[in-house]
Enzyme design. Structure first.
Site, PDB file in Angstrom:
ATOM      1  N   ALA A 245       0.833  -1.205   0.000  1.00  0.00           N
ATOM      2  CA  ALA A 245       0.000   0.000   0.000  1.00  0.00           C
ATOM      3  C   ALA A 245       0.870   1.258   0.000  1.00  0.00           C
ATOM      4  CB  ALA A 245      -0.920   0.003   1.209  1.00  0.00           C
ATOM      5  N   GLU A 246       1.942   1.219   0.763  1.00  0.00           N
ATOM      6  CA  GLU A 246       2.841   2.364   0.840  1.00  0.00           C
ATOM      7  C   GLU A 246       3.537   2.570  -0.514  1.00  0.00           C
ATOM      8  OE1 GLU A 246       3.517   4.724   2.693  1.00  0.00           O
ATOM      9  OE2 GLU A 246       5.585   5.337   2.348  1.00  0.00           O
ATOM     10  N   TYR A 247       3.955   1.463  -1.094  1.00  0.00           N
ATOM     11  CA  TYR A 247       4.610   1.519  -2.401  1.00  0.00           C
ATOM     12  C   TYR A 247       3.664   2.144  -3.436  1.00  0.00           C
ATOM     13  CZ  TYR A 247       7.154  -0.230  -6.525  1.00  0.00           C
ATOM     14  OH  TYR A 247       7.848  -0.344  -7.709  1.00  0.00           O
ATOM     15  N   ASP A 248       2.429   1.675  -3.435  1.00  0.00           N
ATOM     16  CA  ASP A 248       1.441   2.198  -4.388  1.00  0.00           C
ATOM     17  C   ASP A 248       1.219   3.695  -4.182  1.00  0.00           C
ATOM     18  OD1 ASP A 248       1.217  -0.331  -5.338  1.00  0.00           O
ATOM     19  OD2 ASP A 248      -0.689  -0.782  -4.323  1.00  0.00           O
TER      20      ASP A 248
ATOM     21  N   GLU B 277      24.912 -22.994 -11.561  1.00  0.00           N
ATOM     22  CA  GLU B 277      23.719 -22.134 -11.611  1.00  0.00           C
ATOM     23  C   GLU B 277      22.496 -22.949 -11.980  1.00  0.00           C
ATOM     24  OE1 GLU B 277      24.547 -19.172 -14.598  1.00  0.00           O
ATOM     25  OE2 GLU B 277      26.508 -18.704 -13.764  1.00  0.00           O
TER      26      GLU B 277
ATOM     27  N   LYS C  94      19.360 -23.803 -14.170  1.00  0.00           N
ATOM     28  CA  LYS C  94      19.059 -23.490 -15.571  1.00  0.00           C
ATOM     29  C   LYS C  94      17.575 -23.183 -15.653  1.00  0.00           C
ATOM     30  CE  LYS C  94      19.861 -25.006 -20.276  1.00  0.00           C
ATOM     31  NZ  LYS C  94      18.496 -24.900 -20.820  1.00  0.00           N
TER      32      LYS C  94
ATOM     33  N   ASP D 228      13.959 -22.116 -17.075  1.00  0.00           N
ATOM     34  CA  ASP D 228      13.254 -22.400 -18.307  1.00  0.00           C
ATOM     35  C   ASP D 228      12.453 -21.176 -18.698  1.00  0.00           C
ATOM     36  OD1 ASP D 228      12.935 -24.141 -20.284  1.00  0.00           O
ATOM     37  OD2 ASP D 228      11.465 -25.418 -19.281  1.00  0.00           O
TER      38      ASP D 228
ATOM     39  N   ARG E  20      17.435 -13.906 -28.233  1.00  0.00           N
ATOM     40  CA  ARG E  20      18.581 -14.625 -28.764  1.00  0.00           C
ATOM     41  C   ARG E  20      18.457 -14.840 -30.281  1.00  0.00           C
ATOM     42  NH1 ARG E  20      19.779 -20.102 -29.502  1.00  0.00           N
ATOM     43  NH2 ARG E  20      22.007 -20.487 -29.381  1.00  0.00           N
TER      44      ARG E  20
ATOM     45  N   GLU F 184      17.935 -14.555 -18.130  1.00  0.00           N
ATOM     46  CA  GLU F 184      16.725 -15.271 -18.508  1.00  0.00           C
ATOM     47  C   GLU F 184      15.500 -14.517 -17.989  1.00  0.00           C
ATOM     48  OE1 GLU F 184      17.509 -17.961 -20.235  1.00  0.00           O
ATOM     49  OE2 GLU F 184      15.791 -19.329 -20.194  1.00  0.00           O
TER      50      GLU F 184
ATOM     51  N   TYR G 208      16.473 -13.060 -14.159  1.00  0.00           N
ATOM     52  CA  TYR G 208      17.742 -13.297 -13.464  1.00  0.00           C
ATOM     53  C   TYR G 208      18.882 -13.097 -14.451  1.00  0.00           C
ATOM     54  CZ  TYR G 208      16.039 -15.292  -9.063  1.00  0.00           C
ATOM     55  OH  TYR G 208      15.475 -15.468  -7.836  1.00  0.00           O
TER      56      TYR G 208
ATOM     57  N   LYS H 141      20.985 -31.752 -17.525  1.00  0.00           N
ATOM     58  CA  LYS H 141      19.536 -31.693 -17.554  1.00  0.00           C
ATOM     59  C   LYS H 141      18.924 -32.683 -16.575  1.00  0.00           C
ATOM     60  CE  LYS H 141      18.359 -28.916 -20.925  1.00  0.00           C
ATOM     61  NZ  LYS H 141      17.820 -29.424 -22.087  1.00  0.00           N
TER      62      LYS H 141
ATOM     63  N   CYS I  74       3.259 -45.727 -50.268  1.00  0.00           N
ATOM     64  CA  CYS I  74       3.171 -44.460 -49.554  1.00  0.00           C
ATOM     65  C   CYS I  74       1.702 -44.098 -49.349  1.00  0.00           C
ATOM     66  CB  CYS I  74       3.878 -43.365 -50.358  1.00  0.00           C
ATOM     67  SG  CYS I  74       3.590 -41.718 -49.714  1.00  0.00           S
TER      68      CYS I  74
ATOM     69  N   CYS J 118       1.060 -40.763 -51.699  1.00  0.00           N
ATOM     70  CA  CYS J 118       1.092 -40.736 -53.167  1.00  0.00           C
ATOM     71  C   CYS J 118       0.992 -42.132 -53.785  1.00  0.00           C
ATOM     72  CB  CYS J 118       2.351 -40.038 -53.662  1.00  0.00           C
ATOM     73  SG  CYS J 118       3.845 -40.994 -53.425  1.00  0.00           S
TER      74      CYS J 118
ATOM     75  N   CYS K 260       9.562 -43.320 -49.044  1.00  0.00           N
ATOM     76  CA  CYS K 260       8.642 -43.273 -50.178  1.00  0.00           C
ATOM     77  C   CYS K 260       9.483 -42.944 -51.394  1.00  0.00           C
ATOM     78  CB  CYS K 260       7.600 -42.178 -49.951  1.00  0.00           C
ATOM     79  SG  CYS K 260       6.867 -41.565 -51.466  1.00  0.00           S
TER      80      CYS K 260
ATOM     81  N   CYS L 148       5.523 -36.941 -54.820  1.00  0.00           N
ATOM     82  CA  CYS L 148       4.736 -37.166 -53.595  1.00  0.00           C
ATOM     83  C   CYS L 148       4.372 -35.832 -52.945  1.00  0.00           C
ATOM     84  CB  CYS L 148       5.542 -38.025 -52.630  1.00  0.00           C
ATOM     85  SG  CYS L 148       4.709 -38.261 -51.051  1.00  0.00           S
TER      86      CYS L 148
END
Ligand code: IVH
Length: 675
Positions: free
Chosen positions: A35-38, A114, A116, A118, A137, A178, A228, A317, A411, A414, A429, A435
Site C-alpha cells: 500500500a505504501e509503495y502504491d 547455476e 538453468k 526455463d 537470442r 533469462e 535473473y 539436464k 506411400c 502418393c 517413399c 509425392c
C-alpha cells in the site's frame, strides 16, 4: 509547490521507489507494504502529469508500456549468443570435467554452478547506465528488438545503481540472462484468463516467450514476468572471475539467482546437481537442469568454443518427464526426404507441462525392439523441447494379443512404392517430388525460420497451397498472385498483401540460408555455412566434384556425396533456375568476425604439409585468420611444413612465431575444428 520543489520531490520519489524495487527484486527483502509503495507511485504519477517537463524514460512510472509496435526490428548480437552442450548423466559431467582439465593442463577446476531456468534468453544493452536495448537470442547472431516490452519488467533495471564501494559500471555494458514467469504468477494469470474466457497459457516457458512477443507493450506489462542475470559480456574493468562478475551485477541492480554457488571439480558439480534436484519441487520457478561454467575467464578463453557452444560450460539436464497413456493407433508420416516415420496417436496426456497427443516411434526397428502395438499402455517421455517419444510399453497391461505393426508397402500419400535403404533403419517413399507430402515438407522447410524465414507462410498455408495445386515446387511460391491468395480460405486481402511483401523481401537470401533451404540431405545450417564460406558462389558449389567438396571443413565423404548428387539431379537444377528467373538473388557470406579465436591474425603457409594446403587455409579462415602469401613484420604465425625455405628464414629473421604441423593440429583440436 513550485517547479523547483516539484523537481526535487520527483527525484526523491524516483530514488525511493528504485530503492524499494532493488530491495524487492534483487535483495529479496521487501522494505515497505504494498500500500505504501502504491502511494509513492501514485504521488509520482501525479507530479509527472502536472510537470511533464520532468518526465523521463527511466522513471519507474514508465513500466506501464508504451505505444503498440508494427513489428520487431532485427538486432545483430555483437558477441554471438551461444548455446550450451547438454549432459544427461553423471558420466557425461566427468567426461566434461576431464576435457576441461586436459585442455587447461591442470588438476583442479573451479566452476560456477547455476540453476538453468526455463524461460527466454535476453541480451540487455546499457549505455551510461541506462537501458538502451533488449534483444532476444534469435538464431544467436540476430535476435529481435523487444526493448519496449522489456522496459515493462520491473525486475530489469532501467537505470543502473551506483554502488558506494564497488566499481562503477562501464559506459557500455551488455548483460545477459533469462526472463521467466514465476509459477505463482503463471497460475494466477491462467486463472484470470480462464475467468475472462480466454485461452490458457500452456506452461510458464511459453507464457514468458509469448508475453515478450506481444506487439503491444501494455499487454506485456500485465504479465508477471521476472528476470535473473547470468552473464556479463566482456567489458572494461570486468573481474576475471565469472562469480565475481555476477556479484558486481547484483550491486549494479540486477537480480542474480541466490542458488548460484562456486563449486570445485566434477564432485562439486554433481553434489550441486543432486541438491538442486531435491530443491526443484519447492522452487518458485521452473528449472530444467543446472549449468556449470568455468569460473576463470582466462581459462574460458583458453578453451574457446566448438560450433555454437562453449567448451567451458555445460548444462546437466534433469531426467525427462514421463507419463503413462493409451496408444490408440500407429500411423505413418512422410518426411521431406521421403522417410516414413511411424507415429503413435495417443490418448491426450499432460507431460512436462504440455498436452501430448502424438509421439514419435522413430522407425520399425524401434517398434520391434520395444514391441509397441496398437492399444498398448505406453510410457510417453518428453525431454525439454524435443519431440515426445514412446519410451516403453507397460506390458503387464496389454490386453489379448494385438497384431504387430507392419510398414505400408505403398506411400499413404502418393501410392508410390516404399523401400528400405540398404543398411539403414529408415523406409522411404520413392515418389520424390511427385509425392505431395515430400513436396509440402520441402516447401515448409524452404520457408522456415532458419531457411528463407518467410513470415506468414505457415505450415498449414503451405499444405493448402500444395493441395489446391497452386504450388508444386519452392519456386512456385514466387509466382503467387494476389488473386490466387485472396481466393484461398481464411486469407484476407491484408494478409495476402503482407505475404507478397514478405516474399519479395525474402528474395535476397544469404547463400548459406539458401543452401540450407534447398534441403540437401544432411546439409544443416552449419554445413551450409561452411559450404557458402568456402565456395562463395552457388555456381561453384554446383560444379564442384566430390574431391573439391571434401576440402570444405566439416564435410566428409557421405555429405560430399549427397551434395554432389543433389546438383546432378535435373529437377533440382531446374528449381534453382526457376528461383533465379523469379528474381531470387543470393549473396555471398563473409566469415562471422567478432568472436572467432584467430580474429585479426595473419598466417603464412610454407613448405609441404600433410594436409592439402587449401584445407589448412580454409580451416584457418574459418577460425577468423587471414592467410597471406608473404611474410612480413605483420605476420602473426608461419606454419612451416617439410622443406620450408626462404619464407621460414625470413620469419625467423623477423622474429615471427613459427609452428610445425603437429602444433597446428593440436591448435585446431583445441578449437574443435575437425581435422
Ligand atoms: S549461459 C555461453 N546460464 O539456457 C552460455 N544459460 O542453451 C550461454 N539458460 O537459452 C548461456 N539458465 O537462456 C546460461 N544460468 C544460465 C542459464 C542459461 C538458463 C538458458 C539460456 C539459453 C540456454 C542455453
Amino acid at each position: 509547490m513550485n517547479k523547483a520543489q516539484a523537481e526535487r520531490r520527483i527525484n526523491e520519489l524516483r530514488a525511493e521507489i528504485d530503492q524499494h524495487d532493488y530491495r524487492y527484486y534483487v535483495l529479496d527483502a521487501p522494505s515497505v507494504p504494498d500500500a505504501e509503495y502504491d502511494r509513492l507511485m501514485r504521488e509520482l504519477q501525479a507530479l509527472e502529469h502536472d510537470y511533464p517537463e520532468f518526465s523521463s524514460a527511466e522513471s519507474p512510472t514508465q513500466r506501464v508500456g508504451g505505444e503498440p509496435l508494427e513489428g520487431f526490428a532485427e538486432v545483430r548480437h555483437e558477441t554471438p549468443m551461444l548455446s550450451l552442450a547438454n549432459a544427461f548423466s553423471e558420466e557425461e559431467i566427468h567426461q566434461f570435467h576431464d576435457r576441461v582439465l586436459r585442455g587447461l593442463e591442470t588438476e583442479h577446476a573451479d566452476y560456477v554452478a547455476e540453476p538453468k531456468l526455463d524461460g527466454v534468453a535476453i541480451a540487455l544493452r546499457y549505455r551510461d547506465g541506462r537501458l538502451q536495448q533488449a534483444a532476444t537470442r534469435g538464431d544467436g547472431v540476430t535476435g529481435e528488438d523487444v526493448t519496449s516490452n522489456v522496459r515493462t519488467i520491473a525486475a530489469i533495471p532501467l537505470q543502473l545503481r551506483t554502488p558506494r564501494v564497488a566499481p562503477a559500471w562501464p559506459a557500455t555494458l551488455e548483460v545477459r540472462g533469462e526472463i521467466y514467469m514465476p509459477l505463482a504468477g503463471f497460475i494466477q494469470y491462467n486463472e484470470k484468463l480462464k475467468k475472462d474466457g480466454g485461452k490458457e497459457l500452456v506452461n510458464p516457458r511459453n507464457a514468458a516467450a509469448g508475453s515478450l512477443r506481444q506487439l503491444d507493450p501494455r499487454l506485456t506489462a500485465q504479465r508477471p514476468l521476472a528476470f535473473y542475470a547470468y552473464s556479463m559480456v566482456a567489458a572494461e574493468g570486468m573481474p576475471e572471475s565469472h562469480f565475481e562478475a555476477l556479484a558486481l551485477l547484483k550491486r549494479w541492480g540486477f537480480p542474480v539467482n541466490p542458488e548460484i554457488q562456486r563449486v570445485r571439480d566434477a564432485v562439486g558439480c554433481l553434489a550441486y546437481y543432486r541438491a538442486m534436484a531435491e530443491k526443484r519441487p519447492n522452487l518458485p520457478y521452473d528449472i530444467d537442469g543446472v549449468v556449470f561454467k568455468l569460473d576463470d575467464r582466462e581459462q574460458q578463453s583458453t578453451l574457446g568454443f566448438v560450433s555454437r557452444a562453449p567448451r567451458w560450460a555445460i548444462a546437466q539436464k534433469f531426467p525427462a518427464q514421463e507419463e503413462i497413456t493409451r496408444l490408440l493407433e500407429i500411423d505413418v508420416q512422410v518426411g521431406r526426404t521421403g522417410t516414413i516415420t511411424p507415429v503413435a496417436r495417443l490418448q491426450p496426456v499432460f507431460v512436462g507441462g504440455v498436452t501430448v497427443t502424438n509421439a514419435t516411434l522413430h522407425n520399425l526397428d524401434e517398434i520391434r525392439r520395444k514391441d509397441v502395438r496398437a492399444g498398448d499402455w505406453v510410457v510417453v517421455r518428453r525431454a525439454g523441447d524435443v519431440i515426445p517419444e514412446v519410451a516403453r510399453v507397460v506390458i503387464e497391461r496389454r490386453e489379448g494379443d494385438p497384431a504387430e505393426f507392419q510398414m505400408p508397402e505403398h506411400c499413404p500419400v502418393c501410392g508410390s512404392a516404399v523401400e528400405r535403404d540398404e543398411g539403414e533403419a529408415a523406409f522411404r517413399c520413392t515418389g520424390g517430388l511427385f509425392c505431395a507430402a515430400q513436396r509440402t515438407r520441402s516447401i515448409q522447410h524452404f520457408v522456415s525460420r532458419k531457411a528463407l524465414d518467410i513470415e506468414g507462410l505457415g505450415e498449414k498455408l503451405v499444405v493448402q497451397l500444395v493441395e489446391s495445386g497452386l504450388v508444386h515446387s519452392v519456386a512456385d511460391i514466387y509466382m503467387l498472385t494476389r488473386e490466387q491468395l485472396t481466393g484461398l480460405e481464411r486469407m484476407g486481402e491484408k494478409s495476402a498483401d503482407n505475404l507478397l511483401a514478405e516474399l519479395d523481401r525474402s528474395k535476397t537470401p544469404d547463400l548459406d540460408r539458401l543452401l540450407y533451404a534447398l534441403g540437401i540431405r544432411d546439409v544443416g545450417e552449419v554445413t551450409a555455412r561452411s559450404l557458402a564460406l568456402h565456395f562463395k558462389s552457388l555456381d561453384k558449389i554446383m560444379q564442384a566434384n566430390e574431391e573439391e567438396l571434401l576440402d570444405v571443413p566439416d564435410i566428409g565423404p557421405v555429405v560430399a556425396g549427397h551434395v554432389h548428387s543433389f546438383f546432378r539431379e535435373p529437377h533440382n537444377t531446374d528449381v534453382i533456375a526457376q528461383l533465379e528467373a523469379a528474381g531470387v538473388r543470393w549473396q555471398a557470406v563473409e566469415s562471422a568476425g567478432g568472436e572467432q579465436p584467430l580474429d585479426g591474425q595473419t598466417w603464412v603457409l610454407t613448405g609441404t604439409l600433410g594436409m592439402p594446403r587449401a584445407r589448412a587455409k580454409n580451416l584457418l579462415e574459418a577460425l577468423g585468420a587471414r592467410v597471406s602469401g608473404s611474410v612480413s613484420a605483420k605476420t602473426s604465425v608461419v606454419l612451416a611444413g617439410e622443406a620450408a625455405g626462404s619464407k621460414l628464414r625470413k620469419a625467423k629473421k623477423l622474429g615471427v612465431e613459427v609452428i610445425d604441423e603437429a602444433a597446428f593440429n593440436r591448435l585446431l583440436e583445441s578449437y574443435g575444428s575437425s581435422l
